[in-house]
Structures are given as structure tokens and as C-alpha cells.
Design a protein around this motif. Structure first.
Motif: not given
Length: 275
Positions: A166, A176, A185, A187, A205, A207, A209, A212, A216
């Protein structure tokens, strides 16, 4: 070690705190031996005038001496915007709550954040040591957070992993997008229920971000219901995203704190119409 950062030691040494070794005042250069007990004494934290207090109510899921955990409603920002002098954010509401309760520590530390139009669990450490402890766990990806989202369309796979870097949209300060020059990233999702034109999913998640989940699922071809920024169809007045689960370790209680929070009413109402 155990969440004791350099900044905490500076506070203890120079700003009204203390460091005790077996009950006696010492300095950081004193040597320890097996069986010794070290006590870090931190001063009370006074409120800052830079943050206004707000008397609006808060929905408390859990509270102890170290953490205040809330269910944030959609439409309320987690932190006040920089350009707003007087704001009604969750931080402002918590400051008002601390004042009403006359807590010794009046600084509103916030450990986790949600977008303004995302509902669900937000963690407020009640003092700087608790903040340092959970911040360390967040950086090490040891705080488990799970979300529920309603996506557009029918997702065919029961379980999936979205891996896409991202980056900031060059045409927007906030938005983003998926891009090869972005940050890694990941998910993970599980389908909970399918409808004719929507899917309820559990999301975790790996990560953290910005936006996100929203980006995603748009990348997957299933943007969230109500998410106008990321091409989601109408159906809700905000993106259909709710943080419903959190688990982290409290060093103060020496146990895990594990909490859940029911799906927000507007998301429930949307799903009821689909049944």
C-alpha cells in the motif's frame, strides 16, 4: 525490558519520579543482584491545555487501573483534528471522563486508532507506563485485533489472504492505493455469511497500514458497503467496518485481556434487510 523505556527512566530520574532498589533510592548506575526488587515510581501526569475536554458519553467495554477500553461509535474521530480548536473526538471525551472521575493521571494516551467512520474497540492506556507496555506489543505484532466487514458482492472463497503493498494516492493526502512502491501489507479474512449481493467477513490484520482493510477489499473487487472513498456501493452512511475483538497481555495483571464488542447497530440493520 518489560516495557520500561529510556523515556520512562528519564521521567523517573528527573521529573518527579524515583527508582527504588529493595525499597531504597538508587540511580540507574547502581548494580543489581539476583533476588533484588526494583520499583519504578512515576509522577502523576497533569492534563494539557492543548486538548479540550468533552462531556459527551463514552461506551466502556473494560476498565482497570491501567487500561480503559471503549466501543467507538461511527462518526466520532479517535483523535481531534489538528485544524479544529474545539473538537468532539474520543480523546476529548476520555479527557472529560478522567476529569469527572478525578483520576491522578489526566493525560489521554491512546494506543490504537480507528478511522472516524469505523466503529469498535479502541484502547486507552491510563498512564505512560501502560502505554509503553502495549506500544511495545503493537510494534511486535502481539496485539490481536479482529474486524467484521460487509463487502459488496459475493466472495467465493471461504478463506483468503490478501497480500498487496500500500502507498499514498498521489492525488490525495488521505487516500491510499495498492502500488509496487508501497509498504508490505497482509490482510486475512474468513467468510461468515453470504447474501445475494454482499458478504459478511471476519478480518484479521497482519500489518497495520492506513485504510488497509478498505483498500485491500477494493483491490479484491469487493469494496466495503458504504465506503465512498474506495468505490463501495451505497447502503450505509459510512464504511461497513467494525473492530469487534482485541487481545493483549497486561504485565500489570500478568494475564491476557481478551474482549469482544457486538457489531454496530447500523451494520446489524443492514444485514437484517438482506436475510
Amino acid at each position: 525490558m518489560n516495557g520500561v523505556t529510556r523515556s520512562l527512566l528519564v521521567v523517573a530520574k528527573y521529573h518527579g519520579g524515583d527508582i527504588l532498589l529493595n525499597g531504597d533510592h538508587v540511580w540507574t548506575v547502581n548494580l543489581m543482584h539476583t533476588g533484588d526488587t526494583v520499583t519504578l515510581v512515576l509522577p502523576n501526569e497533569e492534563a494539557t491545555d492543548r486538548v479540550d475536554s468533552c462531556s459527551a458519553p463514552i461506551d466502556i467495554i473494560y476498565e482497570d487501573d491501567d487500561y480503559l477500553i471503549l466501543n467507538k461509535p461511527a462518526g466520532v474521530a479517535t483523535v481531534p483534528a489538528h485544524h479544529v480548536v474545539t473538537a468532539d473526538s474520543l480523546v476529548n471525551r476520555v479527557k472529560g471522563y478522567y476529569q469527572r472521575m478525578n483520576y491522578p493521571d489526566q493525560v489521554t494516551h491512546v494506543a490504537t486508532r480507528l478511522d472516524k467512520d469505523t466503529s469498535g474497540i479502541v484502547i486507552f492506556p491510563k498512564h505512560r507506563f501502560a502505554h509503553a507496555v502495549i506500544d511495545q506489543q503493537l510494534k511486535q505484532h502481539r496485539v490481536v485485533k479482529k474486524y467484521q466487514a460487509i463487502t459488496s458482492g459475493v466472495i467465493p472463497a471461504n478463506h483468503g489472504l490478501i497480500e498487496a503493498a500500500l502507498e499514498r494516492d498521489p492525488d490525495s493526502f488521505v487516500k491510499r492505493q495498492v502500488g509496487t512502491n508501497g509498504k508490505y501489507a497482509t490482510t486475512e479474512y474468513w467468510v461468515k455469511q453470504r447474501f445475494t449481493d454482499a458478504t459478511l467477513v471476519d478480518v484479521m490484520l497482519h500489518t497495520g497500514r492506513t485504510h488497509q482493510i478498505r483498500v485491500h477489499f477494493n483491490f479484491l473487487g469487493h469494496p466495503l458497503i458504504g465506503d465512498q472513498m474506495y468505490e463501495g456501493p451505497t447502503g450505509l452512511e459510512r464504511q461497513a467496518l467494525h473492530c469487534y475483538y482485541v487481545k493483549f497481555f497486561s504485565r500489570f495483571k500478568n494475564q491476557y485481556i481478551e474482549l469482544t464488542c457486538e457489531l454496530a447497530d447500523d451494520m446489524k440493520a443492514f444485514l437484517m434487510k438482506k436475510v
